[in-house]
Design a protein around this motif. Structure first.
Motif, PDB file in Angstrom:
ATOM      1  N   ASN A  40       5.226 -12.730   2.807  1.00 57.16           N
ATOM      2  CA  ASN A  40       3.992 -11.668   2.401  1.00 57.16           C
ATOM      3  C   ASN A  40       4.378 -10.281   2.998  1.00 57.16           C
ATOM      4  OD1 ASN A  40       2.479 -14.032   1.468  1.00 57.16           O
ATOM      5  ND2 ASN A  40       2.060 -14.456   3.578  1.00 57.16           N
ATOM      6  N   ASN A  41       5.606  -9.832   3.039  1.00 59.25           N
ATOM      7  CA  ASN A  41       5.857  -8.434   3.185  1.00 59.25           C
ATOM      8  C   ASN A  41       6.013  -7.569   1.863  1.00 59.25           C
ATOM      9  OD1 ASN A  41       5.963  -8.273   6.167  1.00 59.25           O
ATOM     10  ND2 ASN A  41       7.846  -9.255   5.964  1.00 59.25           N
ATOM     11  N   PHE A 117       4.157  -2.765  12.192  1.00 61.63           N
ATOM     12  CA  PHE A 117       2.942  -2.020  11.769  1.00 61.63           C
ATOM     13  C   PHE A 117       2.310  -2.092  10.544  1.00 61.63           C
ATOM     14  CE2 PHE A 117       5.471   0.517  14.987  1.00 61.63           C
ATOM     15  CZ  PHE A 117       4.413   0.351  16.137  1.00 61.63           C
ATOM     16  N   VAL A 118       3.070  -3.028   9.638  1.00 61.65           N
ATOM     17  CA  VAL A 118       2.412  -3.159   8.361  1.00 61.65           C
ATOM     18  C   VAL A 118       1.847  -4.424   8.076  1.00 61.65           C
ATOM     19  CG1 VAL A 118       3.146  -3.246   5.797  1.00 61.65           C
ATOM     20  CG2 VAL A 118       4.340  -1.733   7.091  1.00 61.65           C
ATOM     21  N   GLN A 119       0.744  -4.497   7.539  1.00 58.12           N
ATOM     22  CA  GLN A 119      -0.079  -5.597   7.350  1.00 58.12           C
ATOM     23  C   GLN A 119       0.529  -6.262   6.222  1.00 58.12           C
ATOM     24  OE1 GLN A 119      -2.412  -6.816   9.030  1.00 58.12           O
ATOM     25  NE2 GLN A 119      -2.485  -5.000  10.549  1.00 58.12           N
ATOM     26  N   PRO A 120       0.747  -7.582   6.185  1.00 59.69           N
ATOM     27  CA  PRO A 120       1.284  -8.098   5.082  1.00 59.69           C
ATOM     28  C   PRO A 120       0.328  -8.469   3.993  1.00 59.69           C
ATOM     29  CG  PRO A 120       1.118  -9.638   6.893  1.00 59.69           C
ATOM     30  CD  PRO A 120       0.579  -8.439   7.449  1.00 59.69           C
ATOM     31  N   THR A 121       0.894  -8.318   2.675  1.00 61.64           N
ATOM     32  CA  THR A 121       0.011  -8.480   1.649  1.00 61.64           C
ATOM     33  C   THR A 121      -0.287 -10.174   1.413  1.00 61.64           C
ATOM     34  OG1 THR A 121       1.863  -8.463   0.161  1.00 61.64           O
ATOM     35  CG2 THR A 121       0.828  -6.358   0.500  1.00 61.64           C
ATOM     36  N   ILE A 122      -1.444 -10.336   1.406  1.00 62.90           N
ATOM     37  CA  ILE A 122      -1.764 -11.991   1.082  1.00 62.90           C
ATOM     38  C   ILE A 122      -2.000 -11.957  -0.463  1.00 62.90           C
ATOM     39  CG2 ILE A 122      -3.174 -13.699   1.521  1.00 62.90           C
ATOM     40  CD1 ILE A 122      -2.315 -12.941   4.235  1.00 62.90           C
TER      41      ILE A 122
END
Length: 124
Positions: A40-41, A117-122
């Protein structure tokens, strides 16, 4: 044979071998934990990881070329008193190996910082 020249070739060979071992080790670890790390990155983080793989593989290839250059330099000089460890057939691949290795480390570090620091994309 001059002990100073012999030591220089030994140290160069050992440094090259260590960079080869470190490159293959980091590459193996990154591939082993690929599913857990990449999940999910965003695409740009995956690109950093792939770039580090290419850099580490290049470091291995340039390391092998460096070892070949060292061997060629030793075999071309029968007395080894005139053997030059800074010959272009050694220096060029060795420099390329260091650059590729440091680039691979930088890309891996960039991926690690991005993962913190990056929110994973779901995706649903």
């Amino acid at each position: 044979m001059n002990e100073r020249i012999k030591s220089a070739f030994t140290f160069a060979k050992e440094t090259t071998a260590q960079l080869i071992a470190l490159s293959t080790g980091v590459l193996s670890l990154e591939i082993t934990f690929l599913k857990e790390v990449v999940k999910n990155n965003p695409w740009w983080m995956k690109s950093l990881l792939v770039g580090s793989w290419v850099s580490f593989m290049a470091a291995v290839v340039f390391g092998i070329l460096t070892l070949g250059g060292l061997t060629g330099t030793i075999s071309a000089n029968k007395t080894l008193n005139k053997a030059d460890i800074m010959a272009s057939n050694v220096r060029g691949p060795a420099l390329a190996q260091w650059v590729a290795f440091l680039l691979g480390l930088s890309l891996t570090l960039g991926f690690g910082i991005g993962a913190m620091f990056v929110q994973p994309t779901i995706t649903t």
